[in-house]
Every structure is written in C-alpha cells, then in structure tokens.
Design an enzyme around this catalytic site. Structure first.
Site, PDB file in Angstrom:
ATOM      1  N   MET A  99      41.794  42.554  51.102  1.00 30.84           N
ATOM      2  CA  MET A  99      41.991  41.528  50.082  1.00 30.84           C
ATOM      3  C   MET A  99      40.881  41.647  49.041  1.00 30.84           C
ATOM      4  O   MET A  99      39.737  41.932  49.389  1.00 30.84           O
ATOM      5  CB  MET A  99      41.959  40.141  50.717  1.00 30.84           C
ATOM      6  CG  MET A  99      42.957  39.963  51.876  1.00 30.84           C
ATOM      7  SD  MET A  99      44.674  40.260  51.457  1.00 30.84           S
ATOM      8  CE  MET A  99      44.974  41.776  52.376  1.00 30.84           C
ATOM      9  N   CYS A 100      41.224  41.443  47.803  1.00 27.62           N
ATOM     10  CA  CYS A 100      40.260  41.659  46.720  1.00 27.62           C
ATOM     11  C   CYS A 100      40.532  40.708  45.561  1.00 27.62           C
ATOM     12  O   CYS A 100      41.574  40.055  45.512  1.00 27.62           O
ATOM     13  CB  CYS A 100      40.339  43.091  46.191  1.00 27.62           C
ATOM     14  SG  CYS A 100      40.176  44.391  47.410  1.00 27.62           S
ATOM     15  N   ASP A 101      39.589  40.686  44.614  1.00 28.64           N
ATOM     16  CA  ASP A 101      39.775  39.963  43.359  1.00 28.64           C
ATOM     17  C   ASP A 101      39.215  40.802  42.231  1.00 28.64           C
ATOM     18  O   ASP A 101      38.108  41.336  42.334  1.00 28.64           O
ATOM     19  CB  ASP A 101      39.065  38.608  43.397  1.00 28.64           C
ATOM     20  CG  ASP A 101      39.680  37.676  44.430  1.00 28.64           C
ATOM     21  OD1 ASP A 101      40.759  37.135  44.166  1.00 28.64           O
ATOM     22  OD2 ASP A 101      39.077  37.517  45.508  1.00 28.64           O
TER      23      ASP A 101
ATOM     24  N   GLU B   5      44.406  46.217  43.764  1.00 26.25           N
ATOM     25  CA  GLU B   5      44.610  45.172  44.770  1.00 26.25           C
ATOM     26  C   GLU B   5      45.797  45.538  45.648  1.00 26.25           C
ATOM     27  O   GLU B   5      46.787  46.103  45.163  1.00 26.25           O
ATOM     28  CB  GLU B   5      44.935  43.833  44.089  1.00 26.25           C
ATOM     29  CG  GLU B   5      43.974  43.386  43.028  1.00 26.25           C
ATOM     30  CD  GLU B   5      42.788  42.636  43.594  1.00 26.25           C
ATOM     31  OE1 GLU B   5      42.909  42.093  44.705  1.00 26.25           O
ATOM     32  OE2 GLU B   5      41.747  42.604  42.929  1.00 26.25           O
TER      33      GLU B   5
END
Length: 430
Positions: free
Chosen positions: A1-3, A86
């Site tokens: 999971m990333c932003d 992402e």
C-alpha cells in the site's frame, strides 16, 4: 500500500513537487540506487519475471528499489521525469507472468524524455507484453497499477486494469492511493475500455461509464484504506496552502491521522506502521523539488516519522549519493531499521528522542540547500559534500538513537502487536 502526490507549478509558483511513501512488507529492504546513462549492446533486458527488447541508450535515473525486484517503487530520471506507482485491485485477471508495475516504472524512467512520453511507454507496455506477476515479498500479492507521472511542466494520473487504462491531467493537485479514482473525468482512455466494460456488464452504457466503478473492486479499495488516504492527503495539502515547501510535504508523509498510537495499526494512515492484522509499512519515502536543478529528498529508511530526509542530486554520469552500490545503500536501510525495531517497544518515547536529536538537523539541511541555490548555480562537488555529510550525520544520529532506545522502558502495547513483531524480528536479516 502506498500514497503518491504531485503539486504543480500552478500552486507552488515555480517548482513541480512530487512525493511518495512506499508501503511494503516490514522486513523487505529498499534502497535508493543511482543508474548512469548507458549504451547497451545486449538485445534484451531481464525484468523481475520476463525479458523484453532492450533499447540502445538508457537515461540516468535515481530509483528507490526493493532489494529483490528489478524495478522500483519511485524514481526520477535525467530529464526530470518522475514516477510513482500504486497497487490497485481490479476486475481484470492478473497474469501469473508479466511486468510488475515497478518494472514498468523503471523502463519508463530509462526511456522517457517527458511525462507525455512516459505515459505512452507505460500504456504500450501494459498492452504488450502486459503487466503481471507476484508483487509480494513473502506473500502472494497480485495486482494492477496506477501511476503519477510528472516532469517540470506537466503531470498525469494514469490508472490501469490489465491492458485497459484511463489518464487524467493534473491541473493543480494530484493524489493517488490503492484505489481507482478516475471516473468519467478522464482526458485519455484506452480505445476499447468503455466497450469492454459494457460487454462485461460492469456498466449499462457509454453514458453510465466511470472507469473506477466499472473496473475497480470496491471491497479491496475499502479494505486497503486507499480512498480514505487519498482524501486525507488532499485535505492535508489544502490545509497547508498557500505555504507548500518540502517541510510541509515531509509533514504530510509523516501523518498518522488523529492518533499517535501506531501500535494499533491502520491502513488509513499515510505514514503506515505494520502490526497485528496490518502487514504493510512505509519502508521508503522520497520528495522531489523539480526545478532547473532538481533536489531529491530521500529517507533511505523505513518510517519517515523516525527518519531524516536527506538531499541528493545527480546528472547523467553520477549522483551525490555517498555510496555506489545497491548493497551499500541497503546497509543504510538496515542501520535505520535497528533503531526502528527498538522504537516499537515505546513508540511515543522513541519519537520524542528522534525529535530532540534529529528535527533541528533536518531543518538545517533545508536552510542550507535554500542558501546554496540562492547564491547561484551550485558546484556539483559542493552538492556531493552536503549529501555525504547528511548521510554521515544521519548515521551518527541513528547510532545515538539506538543507544537511547536500547534500554528504554516499554510502553503500552497489545499482546497481538508484541507477538507480531516478535515473529518479524525473528525473520529480520539486518
């Protein structure tokens, strides 16, 4: 999971700002690596799972690279093309073999001279040979990808589902997380995407079509916290307007929402910490100030809330990173991780120690970088000296924090959290 976030010159008044937290498994090391421009004699390149045709010349680039993967989570090349990807979960089948999103990102950095060119390269690659393969370090994690792509003047959000895609220009602020977000507001789209969605009965008609609703898996988007984190990063950016410097961007990447108790674990925090049922953690962070001379700020450690952002520069032949190999870059990551594992015994106290020891130095680095550029075009050797000092000083800061936290009284933690990290530390290779 990333932003991943991008803020265009329309907001900043000059620079393109890009930032990303890379969320991976806690024991999965990641290092910033520099690759110079190269001329290739070989006809093929070997990505993580498959081979594809090589090009004659590849560009110089910085890449934040998980140790076992050919590609990377985020990076920037000599033409100031910057990309972050992402994981997104879609109704389209994920192939067992193909290019990981991280492989696609690296290929685009190697070849693209602009954001538009990178967009074209990526959309071509997801059509042939296609995206696929297991993206998990110790677990099976199959997904498609979304990207933020930017250069000095333009930025795109690109979201994909198998070979299908939709792209949207970023006017002012762009953020993505682990959920499709483009509806019917796209600027470009795969020529067969709408027809395909209608045939699959994922929408009723052309008039009813929205890319995210047609191709996205709603429950996956919910459980990943992607929609919440996207809303959160957008709110944090707007709350900080009109002042947006790297200092404010660092604060956004360190955000824990309404709680500082990271032992509870949450998929909704931008700065993500594993524990219990939460198995993703921010293992690297990068911020780019894209200008005439671009400054790249990297942690080269996990947990930006407990790491110093350090400035790096590069040209087509060399970077100011104080190491040459991926192996040496990983030594810095592992060194910071030893402090982080101590910090988990009593995070709030460790965070207090970090602020006392490191916060002023990080602010000093920002001021010194600003001063260097106010004086004119800096000498590359001077930039090398500053990067070397930043990494050496950060290493010493980590040493002092390891000492301070080694005998730190434990804080309040759930039994589940303690057992989770007991198992992680048994498998930790640092």
């Amino acid at each position: 999971m990333c932003d991943t976030i991008v803020i265009t010159p329309k907001i900043t008044g000059g620079k393109m700002l890009f930032a990303k937290n890379s969320d991976r498994e806690p024991n999965e090391p990641q290092a910033m690596v520099f690759y110079p421009s190269q001329v290739h004699e070989e006809k093929e390149l070997s990505a993580t799972y498959i081979d594809i045709p090589q090009v004659r010349r590849t560009k110089a680039f910085l890449l934040s690279k998980p140790s076992w993967i050919w590609g990377g989570e985020m990076g920037i090349n000599e033409d100031n093309v910057v990309i972050g990807n992402e994981a997104v979960f879609t109704k389209e089948h994920v192939s067992e073999k193909g290019l990981l999103g991280m492989d696609i990102l690296r290929i685009a950095l190697e070849r693209a001279s602009s954001a538009d060119a990178a967009l074209n390269i990526i959309t071509t690659l997801i059509g042939n040979p296609g995206q696929g393969g297991n993206g998990g370090f110790t677990k099976r994690l199959m997904y498609h990808n979304s990207f933020i792509i930017a250069d000095r003047e333009k930025a795109w959000v690109l979201e994909t589902a198998g070979k299908y895609w939709a792209a949207k220009k970023v006017d002012a602020i762009g953020t993505i997380s682990n959920a499709l977000s483009i509806g019917n507001d796209f600027d470009m789209i795969h020529p067969e995407a709408i027809e395909h969605a209608v045939k699959k009965r994922w929408c009723k008609s052309v008039d009813d079509f929205e890319f995210n609703k047609a191709f996205g898996k709603g429950l996956y988007a919910l459980f990943s916290g992607g929609r919440f984190r996207k809303e959160r990063t957008e709110k944090l950016i707007r709350d900080k307007l009109p002042l947006l410097t790297v200092k404010e961007i660092f604060e956004i990447l360190r955000d824990h929402g309404d709680t500082q108790n990271i032992t509870r674990g949450s998929m909704k925090t931008v700065c993500m910490h594993a524990g219990g049922i939460i198995s993703s953690q921010t293992t690297a962070s990068m911020v780019c100030e894209i200008d005439d001379i671009t400054t790249v700020w990297v942690t080269n450690n996990s947990a930006p809330c407990l790491s110093v952002f350090k400035p790096v520069w590069f040209n087509n032949e060399e970077s100011t990173l104080p190491y040459k190999t991926e192996e040496d870059g990983l030594k810095h990551w592992y060194h910071g991780e030893r402090f982080y594992r101590n910090a988990l015994k009593n995070y709030l106290k460790a965070r207090e120690y970090f602020k006392e020891t490191a916060s002023n130095y990080e602010l000093e680095l920002q001021e010194r970088v600003n001063t260097i550029f106010e004086e004119g075009t800096p000498d590359f050797e001077k930039l090398k000296d500053l990067s070397r000092e930043a990494f050496e000083k950060s290493w010493k800061i980590v040493n002092s924090l390891i000492d301070k936290t080694s005998d730190m009284p434990p804080g309040k933690r759930s039994l589940y959290f303690k057992l989770y990290w007991l198992m992680q530390n048994r498998e930790f290779k640092g």
